[in-house]
Scaffold this motif. Structure first.
Motif, PDB file in Angstrom:
ATOM      1  N   UNK A  73      27.909  76.225  11.620  1.00  0.00           N
ATOM      2  CA  UNK A  73      28.029  74.837  12.179  1.00  0.00           C
ATOM      3  C   UNK A  73      27.519  74.283  13.291  1.00  0.00           C
ATOM      4  N   UNK A  74      26.670  73.238  13.580  1.00  0.00           N
ATOM      5  CA  UNK A  74      26.206  72.785  14.621  1.00  0.00           C
ATOM      6  C   UNK A  74      26.753  72.577  15.706  1.00  0.00           C
ATOM      7  N   UNK A  75      28.326  72.298  15.296  1.00  0.00           N
ATOM      8  CA  UNK A  75      29.210  71.821  16.403  1.00  0.00           C
ATOM      9  C   UNK A  75      29.498  73.151  17.271  1.00  0.00           C
ATOM     10  N   UNK A  76      29.258  74.320  16.774  1.00  0.00           N
ATOM     11  CA  UNK A  76      29.538  75.283  17.666  1.00  0.00           C
ATOM     12  C   UNK A  76      28.676  75.432  18.822  1.00  0.00           C
ATOM     13  N   UNK A  77      27.537  74.727  18.793  1.00  0.00           N
ATOM     14  CA  UNK A  77      26.621  74.659  19.954  1.00  0.00           C
ATOM     15  C   UNK A  77      26.051  76.158  20.559  1.00  0.00           C
ATOM     16  N   UNK A  78      26.226  76.326  21.554  1.00  0.00           N
ATOM     17  CA  UNK A  78      25.920  77.761  22.283  1.00  0.00           C
ATOM     18  C   UNK A  78      26.786  78.933  21.897  1.00  0.00           C
ATOM     19  N   UNK A 104      16.597  74.968  13.352  1.00  0.00           N
ATOM     20  CA  UNK A 104      16.511  74.086  12.236  1.00  0.00           C
ATOM     21  C   UNK A 104      18.056  73.389  11.747  1.00  0.00           C
ATOM     22  N   UNK A 105      18.093  72.281  11.792  1.00  0.00           N
ATOM     23  CA  UNK A 105      19.150  71.579  11.497  1.00  0.00           C
ATOM     24  C   UNK A 105      19.271  70.760  10.312  1.00  0.00           C
ATOM     25  N   UNK A 106      20.315  70.583   9.593  1.00  0.00           N
ATOM     26  CA  UNK A 106      20.373  70.070   8.248  1.00  0.00           C
ATOM     27  C   UNK A 106      21.931  69.856   8.017  1.00  0.00           C
ATOM     28  N   UNK A 107      22.034  68.944   6.901  1.00  0.00           N
ATOM     29  CA  UNK A 107      23.414  68.157   6.629  1.00  0.00           C
ATOM     30  C   UNK A 107      23.443  69.228   5.194  1.00  0.00           C
ATOM     31  N   UNK A 108      24.607  69.580   5.329  1.00  0.00           N
ATOM     32  CA  UNK A 108      25.269  70.492   3.957  1.00  0.00           C
ATOM     33  C   UNK A 108      26.722  70.068   3.693  1.00  0.00           C
ATOM     34  N   UNK A 109      26.859  69.492   2.754  1.00  0.00           N
ATOM     35  CA  UNK A 109      28.156  68.942   2.353  1.00  0.00           C
ATOM     36  C   UNK A 109      28.976  67.973   3.469  1.00  0.00           C
ATOM     37  N   UNK A 111      28.324  68.183   6.627  1.00  0.00           N
ATOM     38  CA  UNK A 111      28.241  68.373   7.970  1.00  0.00           C
ATOM     39  C   UNK A 111      27.094  69.140   8.308  1.00  0.00           C
ATOM     40  N   UNK A 112      26.848  69.072   9.770  1.00  0.00           N
ATOM     41  CA  UNK A 112      25.742  69.504  10.419  1.00  0.00           C
ATOM     42  C   UNK A 112      25.492  70.925  10.473  1.00  0.00           C
ATOM     43  N   UNK A 113      24.721  71.775   9.917  1.00  0.00           N
ATOM     44  CA  UNK A 113      24.441  73.123  10.340  1.00  0.00           C
ATOM     45  C   UNK A 113      23.337  73.359  10.819  1.00  0.00           C
ATOM     46  N   UNK A 114      23.183  74.650  11.660  1.00  0.00           N
ATOM     47  CA  UNK A 114      21.859  75.034  12.182  1.00  0.00           C
ATOM     48  C   UNK A 114      21.576  76.399  11.690  1.00  0.00           C
TER      49      UNK A 114
END
Length: 156
Positions: A73-78, A104-109, A111-114
């Motif tokens: 999940x992108x919200x995990x950040x660092x 690379x970022x993308x939207x899955x279901x 949510x934002x994922x990296x």
């Protein structure tokens, strides 16, 4: 108290009266005590790829000619940089994980994922993927799983 209601609904449904059947099938009694999932949680669970809990390992089948992505999940950040993942084939050999500085970022279901890492393996083989949070950096209130998806899989 829930048992008499369920029993009454079941008996009423046996009478052959169409209205009682409707009443019996529309009665919902939850005795498990488990929290109900939200629509967002259900959609998240139905996204593409294999969900793997942090600290666990699961088998993943590699489709023909696919490059696989390990996503967080992108919200995990660092905090995601503290994850250590391994991919092993059926002989126990570790697969090489590739990473780049640009995630690379993308939207899955919804949510934002990296993409953290990518790997490839022989087509139609099964590998085992597992990740650990080595520094306990992922916040406790966040979902604790990653996704392993074939690159180019439709995220919606």
């Amino acid at each position: 108290m829930a048992v008499p209601v369920a029993l009454a609904a079941a008996v009423a449904g046996c009478s052959g009266d169409d209205t009682s059947t409707t009443a019996a099938t529309s009665t919902v009694v939850s005795t498990s005590g488990a929290p109900q999932r939200t629509t967002e949680q259900a959609a998240e669970e139905q996204g593409p790829g294999v969900r793997i809990a942090i600290g666990a390992a699961r088998p993943v089948v590699v489709p023909a000619e696919a490059i696989m992505d390990i996503k967080a999940p992108a919200e995990w950040g660092d905090a995601a940089s503290g994850l250590r993942c391994t991919v092993t084939d059926s002989t126990g050999r570790n697969e090489d994980l590739r990473s780049s500085d640009v995630k690379k970022r993308e939207t899955i279901a919804g949510g934002e994922w990296i993409t953290l890492w990518t790997f490839s393996s022989q087509p139609a083989t099964e590998v085992t993927v597992g990740c650990r949070d080595t520094g306990n950096r992922i916040p406790a209130d966040e979902a604790h799983y990653i996704r392993v998806t074939p690159r180019g899989a439709n995220p919606n």
